[in-house]
Scaffold this motif. Sequence first.
Motif, PDB file in Angstrom:
ATOM      1  N   THR A  73       3.088  -7.557  -6.382  1.00 45.94           N
ATOM      2  CA  THR A  73       3.372  -6.124  -6.357  1.00 45.94           C
ATOM      3  C   THR A  73       4.758  -5.854  -5.792  1.00 45.94           C
ATOM      4  OG1 THR A  73       1.035  -5.621  -6.111  1.00 45.94           O
ATOM      5  CG2 THR A  73       2.589  -3.899  -5.465  1.00 45.94           C
ATOM      6  N   GLU A  78       0.808  -1.215   0.000  1.00 40.80           N
ATOM      7  CA  GLU A  78       0.000   0.000   0.000  1.00 40.80           C
ATOM      8  C   GLU A  78       0.841   1.265   0.000  1.00 40.80           C
ATOM      9  OE1 GLU A  78      -2.463  -0.646   3.410  1.00 40.80           O
ATOM     10  OE2 GLU A  78      -3.770  -2.055   2.346  1.00 40.80           O
ATOM     11  N   ARG A  79       2.131   1.148   0.314  1.00 41.16           N
ATOM     12  CA  ARG A  79       3.012   2.315   0.401  1.00 41.16           C
ATOM     13  C   ARG A  79       4.033   2.391  -0.731  1.00 41.16           C
ATOM     14  NH1 ARG A  79       1.682   0.684   5.563  1.00 41.16           N
ATOM     15  NH2 ARG A  79       1.026   2.362   6.952  1.00 41.16           N
ATOM     16  N   LEU A  80       3.870   1.580  -1.756  1.00 42.29           N
ATOM     17  CA  LEU A  80       4.848   1.554  -2.846  1.00 42.29           C
ATOM     18  C   LEU A  80       4.508   2.480  -4.008  1.00 42.29           C
ATOM     19  CD1 LEU A  80       5.658  -2.270  -3.106  1.00 42.29           C
ATOM     20  CD2 LEU A  80       6.981  -0.467  -1.982  1.00 42.29           C
ATOM     21  N   ASN A  81       3.311   3.036  -4.015  1.00 44.07           N
ATOM     22  CA  ASN A  81       2.865   3.884  -5.126  1.00 44.07           C
ATOM     23  C   ASN A  81       2.897   3.148  -6.456  1.00 44.07           C
ATOM     24  OD1 ASN A  81       2.423   6.153  -3.438  1.00 44.07           O
ATOM     25  ND2 ASN A  81       4.621   6.560  -3.466  1.00 44.07           N
ATOM     26  N   VAL A  82       2.532   1.876  -6.417  1.00 46.55           N
ATOM     27  CA  VAL A  82       2.400   1.065  -7.622  1.00 46.55           C
ATOM     28  C   VAL A  82       1.059   0.346  -7.540  1.00 46.55           C
ATOM     29  CG1 VAL A  82       4.891   0.750  -7.943  1.00 46.55           C
ATOM     30  CG2 VAL A  82       3.618  -0.921  -6.621  1.00 46.55           C
ATOM     31  N   PRO A  83       0.494  -0.051  -8.701  1.00 49.47           N
ATOM     32  CA  PRO A  83      -0.800  -0.747  -8.679  1.00 49.47           C
ATOM     33  C   PRO A  83      -0.719  -2.094  -7.959  1.00 49.47           C
ATOM     34  CG  PRO A  83      -0.205  -0.060 -10.915  1.00 49.47           C
ATOM     35  CD  PRO A  83       0.987   0.177 -10.051  1.00 49.47           C
ATOM     36  N   GLU A 115      10.245   2.932   6.723  1.00 53.59           N
ATOM     37  CA  GLU A 115       9.067   3.799   6.597  1.00 53.59           C
ATOM     38  C   GLU A 115       7.805   3.054   7.035  1.00 53.59           C
ATOM     39  OE1 GLU A 115       6.280   5.087   2.892  1.00 53.59           O
ATOM     40  OE2 GLU A 115       8.427   5.398   2.600  1.00 53.59           O
ATOM     41  N   TYR A 134      -2.986  -6.118  -2.706  1.00 52.00           N
ATOM     42  CA  TYR A 134      -1.706  -5.900  -2.024  1.00 52.00           C
ATOM     43  C   TYR A 134      -1.342  -7.059  -1.102  1.00 52.00           C
ATOM     44  CZ  TYR A 134      -1.586  -1.158  -3.817  1.00 52.00           C
ATOM     45  OH  TYR A 134      -1.539  -0.068  -4.641  1.00 52.00           O
ATOM     46  N   LYS A 158      12.374   1.692   2.688  1.00 54.09           N
ATOM     47  CA  LYS A 158      10.930   1.450   2.594  1.00 54.09           C
ATOM     48  C   LYS A 158      10.459   0.635   3.794  1.00 54.09           C
ATOM     49  CE  LYS A 158       8.499   2.684  -0.045  1.00 54.09           C
ATOM     50  NZ  LYS A 158       7.576   3.866  -0.008  1.00 54.09           N
ATOM     51  N   TRP A 179       8.257  -4.435  -7.617  1.00 55.93           N
ATOM     52  CA  TRP A 179       8.940  -3.249  -7.088  1.00 55.93           C
ATOM     53  C   TRP A 179      10.387  -3.579  -6.732  1.00 55.93           C
ATOM     54  CZ3 TRP A 179      11.117  -1.904  -2.353  1.00 55.93           C
ATOM     55  CH2 TRP A 179      11.366  -0.545  -2.160  1.00 55.93           C
TER      56      TRP A 179
END
Length: 132
Positions: A100, A83-88, A121, A95, A118, A104
């Motif tokens: 996903t 949810e925090r990767l900014n990818v679909p 974060e 997710y 990451k 990444w």
Amino acid sequence: MQFVGADDTFRARVDQYIESIPRKSRVPSVRLLSMARDLLRTHGWTQLLEREPGGSYCLTGALLAAAGEDEALYRRALRSIGERLNVPACSLGGYGCHCTIVGWNDQEGRTKHEVIAKLEEVIRAELVATAG
């Protein structure tokens, strides 16, 4: 917080203590994410393989190793990171699927530093979410 006049040994002990806080968290996902981060720091990071014969892990490999037999906790960690990767999200598993994160992790130009950053974060976000 600032320590005035502290020597290198003291600073190293404080840093070590601060880094241990997530590993001792009562929140299982924070412990898992911290363990995965530590595996990547200790054994190294890789792309295109879950784990290299020499011992390094990709992000999902580190999460899987840290989760052990707890599939639900592994899926929760995947969602937290995904949810925090900014990818679909994966079209089949959202997710909660490893697709996903694998995409990444394996992106050309990705670095170990980015992967660990990451994780840190996400650990901070999980700690904040459980504190409130």
